[in-house]
Write a protein that holds these residues in place. Structure first.
Motif, PDB file in Angstrom:
ATOM      1  N   SER A 145      43.439  32.570  30.947  1.00  0.00           N
ATOM      2  CA  SER A 145      43.937  33.172  32.189  1.00  0.00           C
ATOM      3  C   SER A 145      44.462  34.579  31.939  1.00  0.00           C
TER       4      SER A 145
ATOM      5  N   SER B  54      41.387  45.363  29.230  1.00  0.00           N
ATOM      6  CA  SER B  54      40.819  44.041  29.517  1.00  0.00           C
ATOM      7  C   SER B  54      39.830  43.630  28.434  1.00  0.00           C
TER       8      SER B  54
ATOM      9  N   TRP C 258      41.659  37.013  32.683  1.00  0.00           N
ATOM     10  CA  TRP C 258      41.359  37.175  34.103  1.00  0.00           C
ATOM     11  C   TRP C 258      42.479  37.904  34.842  1.00  0.00           C
TER      12      TRP C 258
ATOM     13  N   ALA D 110      36.978  34.601  27.394  1.00  0.00           N
ATOM     14  CA  ALA D 110      36.887  34.527  28.852  1.00  0.00           C
ATOM     15  C   ALA D 110      37.546  33.272  29.420  1.00  0.00           C
TER      16      ALA D 110
END
Length: 247
Positions: A151, A139, A154, A148
């Protein structure tokens, strides 16, 4: 360590070859395989937890009775544990067994081009699995690449967070089951360390590794539920409990 990485790389490649050349599914099969080979130890750990729960009232009585004499308290507790063939540290063994598996898999998943696939194979391997764009990336790596606001970043957090959540839940359940025994500090410390450790590696190392541990935690929770519900401990509680509770 490279020897260990190579061994797990070959095992992972085998599962890749029988999974229709699906890298993510190969990790799923590897997690199932690892759970099966460690199942005897896991069952022993669960049984140990059941014995611990049964002995908890007796251990509390002994601790209260010999609160001012630690040596006598330890002797009486050891007599009780010996009588029921219980080892307070037995719950740590499955976790320790998991370490070499985790380390070996970590190396293989971190550098699949070295330990899992040949150079020719690597050119054709797809690292995509479900919503994960690249199983070999962490990640944090994705965050550095896309930021950040993407998508993709996330979505990459889903498996690491699930892994952390399941590990924390498993840790909490174990602590609730073993609370009050006075002999579970080492096991609790190991559980807490593993939870923090898994959360850490889930974010900074490959999502493939996070997927493996998420599945391991889910399988461990399922196994513990089945054991506790359908295979209850069939032992009579120590008589000291029945006698002293009436006082």
């Amino acid at each position: 360590m490279t020897f260990l990485y190579s061994i797990f790389g070959k095992v992972l490649h085998f599962f890749y070859s029988i999974s229709g050349n699906n890298y993510g599914f190969a990790i799923v099969l590897f997690a199932l395989f690892a759970k099966i080979i460690t199942l005897p130890l896991a069952i022993k750990q669960t049984r140990s937890t059941q014995i611990m729960q049964m002995l908890q009232p007796a251990t509390q009585i002994i601790q209260k009775k010999y609160a001012g004499n630690q040596q006598k308290q330890s002797e009486e507790l050891q007599k009780l544990y010996n009588k029921y063939n219980y080892n307070p540290l037995s719950g740590c063994l499955p976790l320790l067994i998991q370490f070499p598996i985790l380390i070996g898999l970590f190396g293989a998943l971190r550098m699949p081009e070295t330990y899992v696939f040949t150079e020719a194979e690597m050119a054709t391997v797809s690292m995509k699995f479900l919503w994960i764009a690249d199983m070999s990336k962490s990640s944090m790596e994705i965050f550095k690449e896309v930021g950040a606001g993407s998508s993709q970043f996330w979505l990459s957090l889903i498996i690491p967070l699930l892994s952390l959540g399941l590990s924390a839940y498993q840790n909490l359940k174990t602590n609730l089951q073993t609370s009050g025994t006075g002999q579970d500090a080492s096991q609790k410390g190991m559980m807490i360390f593993m939870t923090v450790f898994i959360g850490y590696i889930g974010l900074i190392y490959s999502q493939g590794l996070a997927l493996y541990w998420m599945l391991q935690s889910a399988l461990a929770i399922l196994q513990n539920y089945i054991m506790m519900k359908y295979f209850p401990l069939k032992m009579e509680a120590p008589k000291i409990v029945k006698r002293d509770l009436k006082k």
